[in-house]
Design a protein around this motif. Structure first.
Motif, PDB file in Angstrom:
ATOM      1  N   ARG A   5     -21.507  -1.983  12.401  1.00 53.16           N
ATOM      2  CA  ARG A   5     -21.379  -3.072  11.533  1.00 53.16           C
ATOM      3  C   ARG A   5     -21.121  -4.477  12.238  1.00 53.16           C
ATOM      4  O   ARG A   5     -20.522  -4.707  13.383  1.00 53.16           O
ATOM      5  CB  ARG A   5     -20.537  -2.733  10.698  1.00 53.16           C
ATOM      6  N   LEU A   6     -21.672  -5.512  11.509  1.00 54.12           N
ATOM      7  CA  LEU A   6     -21.943  -6.904  12.087  1.00 54.12           C
ATOM      8  C   LEU A   6     -21.030  -7.916  11.070  1.00 54.12           C
ATOM      9  O   LEU A   6     -21.011  -7.566  10.000  1.00 54.12           O
ATOM     10  CB  LEU A   6     -23.641  -7.476  11.895  1.00 54.12           C
ATOM     11  N   LEU A   7     -20.562  -8.698  11.852  1.00 51.02           N
ATOM     12  CA  LEU A   7     -19.913  -9.638  11.019  1.00 51.02           C
ATOM     13  C   LEU A   7     -20.917 -10.658  10.387  1.00 51.02           C
ATOM     14  O   LEU A   7     -22.061 -10.761  10.618  1.00 51.02           O
ATOM     15  CB  LEU A   7     -19.051 -10.487  12.264  1.00 51.02           C
ATOM     16  N   ASP A  47     -22.275 -10.114  17.411  1.00 54.19           N
ATOM     17  CA  ASP A  47     -22.174 -10.163  15.997  1.00 54.19           C
ATOM     18  C   ASP A  47     -21.444  -9.037  15.526  1.00 54.19           C
ATOM     19  O   ASP A  47     -21.081  -8.945  14.294  1.00 54.19           O
ATOM     20  CB  ASP A  47     -23.454 -10.231  15.476  1.00 54.19           C
ATOM     21  N   ARG A  48     -20.990  -8.143  16.638  1.00 53.07           N
ATOM     22  CA  ARG A  48     -20.003  -7.141  16.157  1.00 53.07           C
ATOM     23  C   ARG A  48     -18.731  -7.370  16.464  1.00 53.07           C
ATOM     24  O   ARG A  48     -18.304  -8.051  17.379  1.00 53.07           O
ATOM     25  CB  ARG A  48     -20.606  -5.672  17.034  1.00 53.07           C
ATOM     26  N   PRO A  49     -17.637  -6.864  15.526  1.00 53.03           N
ATOM     27  CA  PRO A  49     -16.371  -7.210  15.813  1.00 53.03           C
ATOM     28  C   PRO A  49     -15.826  -7.092  17.065  1.00 53.03           C
ATOM     29  O   PRO A  49     -14.940  -8.014  17.815  1.00 53.03           O
ATOM     30  CB  PRO A  49     -15.638  -6.499  14.614  1.00 53.03           C
ATOM     31  N   ARG A 173     -12.732  -7.825   8.687  1.00 54.92           N
ATOM     32  CA  ARG A 173     -13.701  -8.531   7.733  1.00 54.92           C
ATOM     33  C   ARG A 173     -14.990  -7.634   7.571  1.00 54.92           C
ATOM     34  O   ARG A 173     -15.643  -8.106   7.049  1.00 54.92           O
ATOM     35  CB  ARG A 173     -14.130  -9.864   8.718  1.00 54.92           C
ATOM     36  N   VAL A 174     -15.194  -6.685   8.429  1.00 55.19           N
ATOM     37  CA  VAL A 174     -16.412  -5.712   7.906  1.00 55.19           C
ATOM     38  C   VAL A 174     -15.995  -4.286   7.712  1.00 55.19           C
ATOM     39  O   VAL A 174     -16.643  -3.647   7.451  1.00 55.19           O
ATOM     40  CB  VAL A 174     -17.460  -5.585   9.140  1.00 55.19           C
TER      41      VAL A 174
END
Length: 177
Positions: A5-7, A47-49, A173-174
């Motif tokens: 998952r991306l932010l 872009d990943r947490p 956040r994701v």
């Protein structure tokens, strides 16, 4: 399996001011960490947490002792300000409430206050613990165990906990917990 998952917004696509506006709050009242991270350059992997958390942590870990202490001192007392109604950041308020620190019995509140005073007198910064997923009894037990640490060990522990809090905030956040 790694989380894919991306932010949003994606950190690698943001200019410095937008990045700081979006991610500068991950470290309590310390947007300089996000600013310095952005200035080092960001790639799509950030872009990943977990990747962004590692980049931010590297900046914080590399900071001099005085800068680290300022970040540590920016954290609120556990069951302190929340319990007496003073302002906390939205993240800190949610984290403390999630651990039940807003529901302390009078005895627990008194114990937290005594430990807060003892801890700050010994270490010159507040007790810091990533409380997400913990109950206030667990937090009190950790507090009681760590208050007798030597200063060097405790500072390193507090720095690690701040990095953990930041990583948890980014993961939330994701929707990763």
């Amino acid at each position: 399996m790694a989380d894919t998952r991306l932010l949003s917004p994606r950190p690698s696509t943001l200019d410095e001011d937008a990045f700081v506006a979006c991610y500068g709050d991950v470290y309590e009242h310390s947007p300089w960490i996000a600013r310095q991270t952005h200035r080092q350059g960001l790639g799509e992997e950030d872009d990943r947490p977990a990747a962004l958390a590692a980049r931010l942590a590297a900046v914080f870990d590399a900071a001099d002792e005085e800068a680290q202490l300022k970040v540590l001192r920016a954290h609120p007392d556990l069951a302190g300000k929340l319990a007496v109604g003073e302002a906390l950041t939205a993240d800190s308020s949610a984290e403390q409430a999630g651990a039940g620190l807003d529901q302390c019995t009078p005895e627990e509140f008194e114990r937290f206050q005594a430990l807060n005073e003892k801890y700050k007198a010994r270490f010159r910064f507040p007790f810091i613990l990533a409380v997400r997923g913990l109950h206030r009894r667990d937090i009190l037990a950790a507090f009681e165990a760590r208050v007798s640490n030597d200063p060097e060990t405790e500072r390193a522990t507090a720095v690690a906990q701040v990095n953990r809090i930041a990583a948890l905030r980014l993961a939330a956040r994701v929707g990763v917990n």
